[in-house]
Design a protein around this motif. Structure first.
Motif, mmCIF file in Angstrom:
data_model
loop_
_atom_site.group_PDB
_atom_site.id
_atom_site.type_symbol
_atom_site.label_atom_id
_atom_site.label_comp_id
_atom_site.label_asym_id
_atom_site.label_seq_id
_atom_site.Cartn_x
_atom_site.Cartn_y
_atom_site.Cartn_z
ATOM 1 N N ILE A 1 -40.510 50.835 -20.715
ATOM 2 C CA ILE A 1 -40.217 50.747 -19.288
ATOM 3 C C ILE A 1 -40.034 49.264 -18.964
ATOM 4 N N GLY A 2 -38.819 48.787 -19.058
ATOM 5 C CA GLY A 2 -38.581 47.352 -18.874
ATOM 6 C C GLY A 2 -39.311 46.553 -19.942
ATOM 7 N N ASP A 3 -40.144 45.612 -19.506
ATOM 8 C CA ASP A 3 -40.929 44.803 -20.432
ATOM 9 C C ASP A 3 -42.191 45.512 -20.897
ATOM 10 N N TYR A 4 -42.442 46.687 -20.363
ATOM 11 C CA TYR A 4 -43.674 47.407 -20.678
ATOM 12 C C TYR A 4 -43.412 48.512 -21.701
ATOM 13 N N THR A 5 -44.464 48.894 -22.417
ATOM 14 C CA THR A 5 -44.411 50.021 -23.340
ATOM 15 C C THR A 5 -45.588 50.931 -23.028
ATOM 16 N N LEU A 6 -45.304 52.206 -22.826
ATOM 17 C CA LEU A 6 -46.348 53.184 -22.539
ATOM 18 C C LEU A 6 -46.566 54.058 -23.763
ATOM 19 N N ASP A 7 -47.774 54.019 -24.307
ATOM 20 C CA ASP A 7 -48.148 54.896 -25.413
ATOM 21 C C ASP A 7 -48.624 56.210 -24.809
ATOM 22 N N MET A 8 -47.824 57.255 -24.966
ATOM 23 C CA MET A 8 -48.087 58.535 -24.324
ATOM 24 C C MET A 8 -49.273 59.269 -24.947
ATOM 25 N N VAL A 9 -49.586 58.964 -26.198
ATOM 26 C CA VAL A 9 -50.681 59.640 -26.892
ATOM 27 C C VAL A 9 -51.988 58.892 -26.699
ATOM 28 N N ALA A 10 -51.977 57.582 -26.951
ATOM 29 C CA ALA A 10 -53.184 56.772 -26.814
ATOM 30 C C ALA A 10 -53.511 56.473 -25.359
ATOM 31 N N LYS A 11 -52.569 56.794 -24.441
ATOM 32 C CA LYS A 11 -52.745 56.543 -23.011
ATOM 33 C C LYS A 11 -53.067 55.068 -22.757
ATOM 34 N N THR A 12 -52.155 54.206 -23.236
ATOM 35 C CA THR A 12 -52.316 52.764 -23.083
ATOM 36 C C THR A 12 -50.983 52.155 -22.660
ATOM 37 N N LEU A 13 -51.051 51.198 -21.727
ATOM 38 C CA LEU A 13 -49.860 50.492 -21.273
ATOM 39 C C LEU A 13 -49.882 49.078 -21.839
ATOM 40 N N TYR A 14 -48.761 48.672 -22.434
ATOM 41 C CA TYR A 14 -48.666 47.350 -23.072
ATOM 42 C C TYR A 14 -47.613 46.498 -22.366
ATOM 43 N N LEU A 15 -47.861 45.200 -22.335
ATOM 44 C CA LEU A 15 -46.859 44.225 -21.921
ATOM 45 C C LEU A 15 -46.656 43.280 -23.097
ATOM 46 N N HIS A 16 -45.471 43.327 -23.704
ATOM 47 C CA HIS A 16 -45.174 42.522 -24.894
ATOM 48 C C HIS A 16 -46.259 42.712 -25.963
ATOM 49 N N ASP A 17 -46.584 43.989 -26.234
ATOM 50 C CA ASP A 17 -47.551 44.390 -27.275
ATOM 51 C C ASP A 17 -48.995 44.037 -26.947
ATOM 52 N N LYS A 18 -49.247 43.550 -25.750
ATOM 53 C CA LYS A 18 -50.629 43.257 -25.346
ATOM 54 C C LYS A 18 -51.105 44.361 -24.406
ATOM 55 N N PRO A 19 -52.219 45.051 -24.756
ATOM 56 C CA PRO A 19 -52.697 46.141 -23.891
ATOM 57 C C PRO A 19 -53.185 45.614 -22.551
ATOM 58 N N LEU A 20 -52.855 46.330 -21.495
ATOM 59 C CA LEU A 20 -53.257 45.940 -20.145
ATOM 60 C C LEU A 20 -54.519 46.686 -19.736
ATOM 61 N N GLU A 21 -55.300 46.057 -18.901
ATOM 62 C CA GLU A 21 -56.552 46.662 -18.456
ATOM 63 C C GLU A 21 -56.292 47.544 -17.236
ATOM 64 N N LEU A 22 -56.003 48.795 -17.516
ATOM 65 C CA LEU A 22 -55.804 49.794 -16.475
ATOM 66 C C LEU A 22 -56.854 50.885 -16.638
ATOM 67 N N THR A 23 -57.316 51.462 -15.547
ATOM 68 C CA THR A 23 -58.257 52.568 -15.655
ATOM 69 C C THR A 23 -57.585 53.754 -16.346
ATOM 70 N N GLN A 24 -58.403 54.586 -16.973
ATOM 71 C CA GLN A 24 -57.866 55.730 -17.708
ATOM 72 C C GLN A 24 -57.077 56.664 -16.801
#
Length: 217
Positions: free
Chosen positions: A129-152
């Motif tokens: 999603i633009g500069d972001y990557t959403l892992d649909m299985v691990a339920k994690t959002l990344y910005l340039h391969d760095k995981p972001l601190e979002l609530t589950q």
């Protein structure tokens, strides 16, 4: 290639009726009369969709889907059931169902629901999603391969919206998917998670007043 559906229904006559109808519509149908046989079939084949009855011999459809989801199986699932109480509806969505139809089933409506669900199915494990990557299985959002601190719950909400592919997701469905039975799920709580996501995707989430939310990327 024809869409492959696993049908689990212990009423043999209704099972055969559904099989005949769906095969005439061009689907490839594998049938099971009990959850153990259905589970065996999931080991042997990959399916595009599950159609599961709830009241079954040995264990119910909710328990079967919970096992599949725990093992990482994200196959879209529609429950077909005679249960009409809210607690069963909630339990169905909590176990990972994508839709829920009450018996007696209108076959034309079933066909429409199958089509809608397959159109919004996300097959990729990761979605860019633009500069972001959403892992649909691990339920994690990344910005340039760095995981972001979002609530589950915020990430689960993002997954649900992305899966909808532009269709409106009602607030009721969101709350049923994100909160367990007995947990308080207010519209205010939901807005908190929407606000979290809008920090990253300010233009991507549309509030459809009185109904729910829509992903418009």
């Amino acid at each position: 290639m024809a869409t492959k559906i696993l049908l689990l229904e212990d009423d043999q006559l209704f099972n055969e009726t559904l099989q005949d109808f769906l095969e005439e519509e061009g689907f490839m149908i594998h049938c099971a009369l009990d959850p153990y046989s259905a589970l065996d079939l999931t080991y042997k084949s990959t399916y595009d969709l599950y159609l599961f009855d709830v009241n079954l011999p040995y264990e119910n459809g909710f328990d079967l889907l919970k096992k599949l989801r725990t093992s990482g199986d994200l196959t879209p699932t529609i429950f077909l059931t005679s249960r009409d109480d809210k607690s069963s509806l909630t339990q169905g969505f909590e176990t990972g169902a994508d839709d829920y139809m009450k018996k007696p089933i209108d076959l034309d409506e079933l066909l429409l629901r199958i089509g809608a669900l397959l159109r919004r199915q996300v097959r990729k494990e990761r979605v860019n999603i633009g500069d972001y990557t959403l892992d649909m299985v691990a339920k994690t959002l990344y910005l340039h391969d760095k995981p972001l601190e979002l609530t589950q719950k915020a990430v689960e909400l993002l997954v649900l919206l992305v899966e909808s592919k532009g269709e409106v997701v009602s607030s009721e469905i969101i709350k049923n998917r994100l909160w367990a039975a007995g947990q308080h799920a207010s519209n205010g709580s939901l807005r908190v998670y929407i606000t979290q996501l809008k920090k990253y995707f300010p233009q991507a989430i549309e509030n459809v007043r009185g109904i729910g939310y829509k992903w418009i990327v």
